[in-house]
Scaffold this active site. Structure first.
Site, PDB file in Angstrom:
ATOM      1  CB  VAL A 131      99.621  43.926  27.332  1.00 51.11           C
ATOM      2  CG1 VAL A 131      99.146  45.093  28.175  1.00 51.11           C
ATOM      3  CG2 VAL A 131     100.289  42.855  28.176  1.00 51.11           C
ATOM      4  NE  ARG A 132      98.643  35.871  25.057  1.00 50.08           N
ATOM      5  CZ  ARG A 132      97.847  35.352  25.981  1.00 50.08           C
ATOM      6  NH1 ARG A 132      96.541  35.441  25.853  1.00 50.08           N
ATOM      7  NH2 ARG A 132      98.341  34.750  27.028  1.00 50.08           N
ATOM      8  CB  ALA A 133      96.689  43.165  21.040  1.00 54.06           C
TER       9      ALA A 133
END
Ligand SMILES: Nc1ncnc2c1ncn2[C@@H]1O[C@H](COP(=O)(O)OP(=O)(O)OP(=O)(O)O)[C@@H](O)[C@H]1O
Length: 364
Positions: free
Chosen positions: A244-246
């Site tokens: 979920v870094r994006a």
């Protein structure tokens, strides 16, 4: 004639580099975005724009990180003997301390040892430099805007490290003859008389500086309506980005974008404008097409709330038309479509939809 050392090519005078300028301005507003990685050919204003950005920050600091830098030179050194004798920690600051509140520029970051890149990314995301040696520790604030450049022909960055760079800009070569001519004219005018050239851009620079300062102050109070979380999750899911870094970066970048425009809430247009910067280096290979979220997403920013926002200075006309020129030379514009009234971001290159305009020509 070359420019005196204290005068640098102004950020607002850069020609045809809207995507890069946008990413850098977002980083200036929120250095904890985790840095900007710029990939592109030589001589496309990577270092010129990074240095120019420093002049828009309160500290004006620009620190260049040479490839041979050691961990100690980067982080600073602890005098362990002094600590043993006096129990007081003696710390000799390194490049991270020098770059605090400014820019840390790493040319050819892909050629830096992985350990150092890892460290840089940690510090840029956390805003703190923590040093530990033999049980002695010290930490200091290191709010750095990390800008890395790379030429992929000279080696790749490991995917783990690539993913940790907040935003990514892939610069094309100079796209056309007209842009090439505009660039060299501007640069030659600067070199011929730096003081006069800078004076011509002083007003635009002052406005940008004020805009960044106001956005930094307002940043923490800008909110994300629920629909924004939906839109970001859909975009990231469909791009095949791992983890979920994006999502996290996109939400943060959209907030910086909203803050620059003087808005109190993040809108779908903000997400749209930053999406490609967050996704370009995280899209999975099989997500070859740009995502197109299936559900209709309504813009949560109602007009009324927007109109209640405090007014800022009027846009600078010269800059607005420069941004127009920059964006009109971009054939990759997204057009409104069924995605909550906004186009899904494109996956090729980085020429974000609204280019520099949202930052310069804020709402009247
Ligand atoms: N878009 C542009 N606007 C203004 N000047 C530009 C632009 N592109 C290139 N230049 C000029 O070209 C010269 C080279 O730019 P710069 O050194 O910033 O390139 P770079 O991308 O960092 O190159 P390298 O990868 O070789 O270090 C500078 O004089 C710079 O002003």
């Amino acid at each position: 004639m070359s420019a005196p050392n204290d005068l640098h090519f102004p950020f607002s005078a850069l020609e045809g580099q809207a995507a890069l300028q946008q990413a850098l301005l977002l980083l200036a507003v929120d250095p904890q975005l985790g840095g900007v990685l710029v990939e592109g050919p030589r001589g496309t204003a990577k270092s010129t724009s990074a240095r120019a950005l420093a002049e828009l920050l309160p500290s004006g600091q620009f620190v260049n990180l040479p490839l041979g830098t050691t961990e100690e030179q980067l982080q600073g050194a602890l005098d362990l003997e002094a600590a043993l004798q006096s129990s007081a920690v003696q710390f000799r600051p390194g490049l991270l301390a020098q770059a605090h509140q400014g820019i840390l520029y790493v040319d050819e970051v892909n050629l830096l040892p992985d350990g150092l890149v890892d460290l840089l990314l940690d510090v840029s995301a956390s805003g703190t430099n923590r040093i530990e040696r033999d049980g002695v520790s010290h930490q200091h604030a290191a709010r750095i805007a990390l800008i890395g450049t790379m030429n992929p022909e000279e080696g790749q960055l490991r995917p783990q490290l690539l993913d940790r760079f907040g935003l990514f800009v892939r610069l094309p070569n100079v796209p056309d003859v007209d842009t090439r001519k505009r660039i060299v004219r501007a640069r030659m005018a600067f070199d011929a008389d730096p003081a006069q050239f800078c004076a011509q851009h002083a007003e635009a620079q002052t406005q940008l500086r004020a805009q960044i300062a106001a956005a930094r102050q307002q940043l923490a109070s800008v909110v994300w309506p629920d629909a924004i979380f939906d839109a970001v999750a859909q975009l990231c899911q469909q791009s095949g980005a791992e983890g979920v870094r994006a999502d996290l970066v996109m939400l943060r970048a959209a907030r910086a974008q909203a803050a620059l425009a003087g808005h109190a809430k993040v809108s779908l247009a903000d997400v749209q404008a930053v999406a490609e910067l967050a996704l370009a280096h995280r899209r999975s290979a099989d997500a070859a097409q740009p995502p197109s979220p299936s559900g209709q997403v309504n813009d949560p920013n109602d007009q009324q709330a927007q109109q209640q926002q405090p007014q800022r200075q009027p846009p600078n006309q010269a800059q607005a038309s420069k941004a127009d020129a920059a964006s009109s030379s971009n054939t990759n514009h997204s057009q409104p479509d069924s995605w909550g009234g906004m186009a899904a971001p494109r996956h090729t290159g980085i020429e974000p939809v609204k280019a520099l305009r949202p930052f310069i020509a804020k709402k009247a």
